[in-house]
Design an enzyme around this catalytic site. Structure first.
Site, PDB file in Angstrom:
ATOM      1  N   ALA A 335       0.802  -1.276  -0.092  1.00 64.62           N
ATOM      2  CA  ALA A 335      -0.060  -0.102  -0.083  1.00 64.62           C
ATOM      3  C   ALA A 335       0.950   1.271   0.247  1.00 64.62           C
ATOM      4  CB  ALA A 335      -0.901   0.121   1.139  1.00 64.62           C
ATOM      5  N   TRP A 338       2.157   1.761  -3.471  1.00 65.94           N
ATOM      6  CA  TRP A 338       1.051   2.283  -4.261  1.00 65.94           C
ATOM      7  C   TRP A 338       1.004   3.725  -4.057  1.00 65.94           C
ATOM      8  CZ3 TRP A 338      -3.351   5.167  -2.814  1.00 65.94           C
ATOM      9  CH2 TRP A 338      -4.489   5.130  -3.814  1.00 65.94           C
ATOM     10  N   HIS A 339       0.992   4.390  -3.094  1.00 64.36           N
ATOM     11  CA  HIS A 339       1.042   5.757  -3.141  1.00 64.36           C
ATOM     12  C   HIS A 339       2.099   6.550  -3.838  1.00 64.36           C
ATOM     13  CE1 HIS A 339      -1.259   4.972   0.753  1.00 64.36           C
ATOM     14  NE2 HIS A 339      -1.979   6.324   0.479  1.00 64.36           N
ATOM     15  N   GLY A 340       3.161   5.895  -4.137  1.00 65.78           N
ATOM     16  CA  GLY A 340       4.199   6.546  -4.712  1.00 65.78           C
ATOM     17  C   GLY A 340       5.369   6.035  -5.229  1.00 65.78           C
ATOM     18  N   PHE A 487      -0.980  10.679  -7.516  1.00 68.22           N
ATOM     19  CA  PHE A 487      -0.679   9.360  -7.583  1.00 68.22           C
ATOM     20  C   PHE A 487      -1.295   8.564  -8.794  1.00 68.22           C
ATOM     21  CE2 PHE A 487      -1.047   9.673  -2.634  1.00 68.22           C
ATOM     22  CZ  PHE A 487       0.180  10.591  -2.553  1.00 68.22           C
TER      23      PHE A 487
END
Lengths: 487, 82
Positions: A335, A338-340, A487
């Site tokens: 996760a 996933w943010h960056g 994002f």
């Protein structure tokens, strides 16, 4: 097109909503949906037209794979009507191919250069970075379609027309920054006759939510952004108190930025007589990290727990507590990424993963921590993790963390806050007052969802609405993008 | 198997999973009503139900349950389809 822009508020949205209800009234729902689709794709292309073919490619492959899956299912013994608990090999292969496409799509556009850069740093090689555009909202529309593929494979989606699918993925209310919507939460509403009309009972609470969200973003978050940016730009020069001030300002910026965006998204939906899932429920009222994640970015948490945590848990050799903790950490690690595409986000996710493990262990040991102490511990972890969320590099983050934890000493100079708030005493007072007011508001006031649920038009509201709107629009000169736009 | 029989067996699983011998669940019970019913215990709970009744939930089903009533209906439906 950002919600907090003159173009969106004074031209785009009024035209879209008027056109939508006019078409529902004089034409038919299909034309109204086409209108929403044209508006959605148009507003997406407005930012950078070259992203649109990539969005359409992703939609095309996902929809094609879904139709293929249905076709294979129909031809299987028992036909379309059979219960789909047992899957054929063909269905399984199509599902895996669709999943692989989405992961590869996201990985290519978002992580290729991160991978090359990291390999260069580790091996000393000098491989040139690729010129790859990062399509706006790619993280959101990709995982929304991953969930769709799961639902299609598991048999919870029947027929979905292409037009409905296009709109389901590209709807301008959530395309670029969420909420991450499930098919069953959106498409049936498009076909619900009761929702195909203008509804004052839905429109006015929606308008109220939109204006509250706009105020949170344009006035509150963008005010904190100025202090946060200044503080992070001078991280090496900060001592204990200004370092905390800078990070707390960023924490409030992120809270009101994302909370404001989420309110606006739900408000837009409601004005169009559509309900979108809630994404934000006073996360800073949580007294533990598990509670925080059930209130912060709720639709992402739903994705993490259902489509990351459960499969990882099932893949473990045994269903025991230690393995569950490994699954928890792995889920938050992913996760974070996933943010960056940066090590800062990997660390951000790892801190939260570790925090959740500690939270679960303390529950298992039945440790009793007083509520205030539990809240402070939770907030310290959230704020520390936010340093990595905001910092450009791991080095910058460590510099600031060092200052926050006595590494740069304590200064009592009257100018100690100069790099964050400004050189005058009044600047520091304003920042301190703003932080206290914001903290009071997030802890003591009803949240937007609660306000919307108990919405009753009143004179106070009629006065407050234009004032909040005016204060927000007057602040547009300092307009910044939503943090989750990246994002 | 009737809904009542399913409830009886699920009730025992809840008590064991949440380590609470006096826990009483109803159709309207949600995660907010049961201490420690978080994502971790949700998965453990459903895994125990799968073992008890001999089937496997899909991910969509696991993520989509809103209260005990929906859980009982789903178990009933799956058992009826078997």
């Amino acid at each position: 097109m950002p919600f907090n822009s003159y173009g969106f508020i004074f031209l785009f949205f009024p035209v879209v909503i008027a056109g939508y209800f006019a078409l529902l009234h004089v034409a038919n729902p299909r034309w109204a949906r086409l209108w929403l689709l044209a508006a959605s794709l148009g507003s997406y292309a407005w930012v950078k037209p070259e992203y649109t073919p990539l969005l359409l490619l992703s939609i095309g492959v996902n929809y094609g794979s879904y139709r293929w899956l249905l076709d294979v299912r129909r031809k299987a013994p028992g036909g379309e009507g059979r219960r789909t608990r047992t899957k054929s090999k063909g269905e399984h292969r199509i599902f895996l191919a669709a999943l692989a496409f989405n992961v590869a799509f996201l990985a290519f556009f978002k992580y290729t250069n991160f991978f090359i850069d990291s390999m260069n740093a580790m091996t000393g090689a000098e491989v040139a970075l690729l010129r790859i555009a990062l399509p706006l909202g790619v993280s959101f529309f990709t995982i929304q379609q991953i969930v769709f593929q799961f639902h299609a494979y598991e048999g919870s989606i029947g027929q979905c027309a292409f037009l409905d699918y296009l709109l389901f993925v590209s709807f301008f209310g959530y395309l670029t920054s969420g909420p991450i919507v499930h098919h069953k939460e959106f498409v049936p509403q498009l076909n619900d006759e009761k929702r195909q009309r203008f509804s004052p009972e839905s429109f006015f609470p929606g308008l109220w939510l939109f204006v509250i969200g706009l105020f949170k973003k344009a006035f509150v978050a963008d005010t904190f952004a100025v202090w946060a940016n200044s503080g992070f730009d001078h991280a090496a020069e900060l001592t204990l108190f200004p370092a905390w001030a800078a990070v707390l300002c960023f924490t409030m910026q992120l809270y009101f930025d994302f909370g404001g965006y989420s309110d606006m998204a739900v408000g837009i939906g409601k004005m169009l007589n559509l309900e979108l899932p809630r994404n934000f429920n006073s996360p800073f009222k949580a007294t533990n990290l598990i509670g925080f994640w059930s209130r912060w970015h709720m639709t992402l948490t739903r994705f993490i727990s259902t489509y990351l945590y459960i499969p990882i848990t099932r893949a473990m050799p045994r269903s025991t507590f230690p393995y569950a903790m490994v699954a928890t950490f792995c889920s938050m690690f992913i996760a974070g990424l996933w943010h960056g595409a940066a090590w800062t986000f990997v660390i951000f996710g790892s801190i939260h993963g570790l925090g959740l493990v500690i939270n679960n262990v303390s529950r298992r040991l039945k440790l009793k921590v007083p509520a205030v102490a539990a809240w402070v511990l939770t907030m310290v972890l959230v704020v520390d993790a936010n340093v990595f969320f905001r910092a450009k590099t791991v080095g910058d983050a460590l510099t600031l963390l060092k200052a926050m934890h006595f590494g740069n000493g304590v200064s009592f100079s009257r100018y100690q806050f100069a790099e964050v708030a400004g050189v005058f005493a009044i600047d520091t007072l304003m920042m301190g007052a703003a932080l206290l007011a914001a903290l009071g508001a997030v802890l003591l006031l009803k949240n937007s969802d609660q306000m919307e649920k108990s919405f009753t038009p009143s004179l106070g509201m009629a006065v407050a609405l234009p004032i909040l709107f005016w204060m927000s629009v007057a602040h547009f000169s300092a307009t910044t993008n939503f943090l989750y736009f990246n994002f | 198997m009737t809904q009542e029989q399913i409830l009886e067996r699920v009730q025992l699983i809840f008590r064991e999973c949440f380590d609470n011998d006096t826990l009483v669940i109803e159709r309207s019970t949600t995660a907010k009503d049961v201490e420690n019913w978080d994502s971790l215990n949700h998965v453990n709970l459903l895994a125990a139900i799968e073992k008890e009744f001999g089937f496997e939930f899909t991910l969509t089903e696991m993520g989509g349950l809103k209260n005990v009533g929906e859980m009982l209906d789903l178990i009933h439906q799956i058992l009826s389809d078997k």
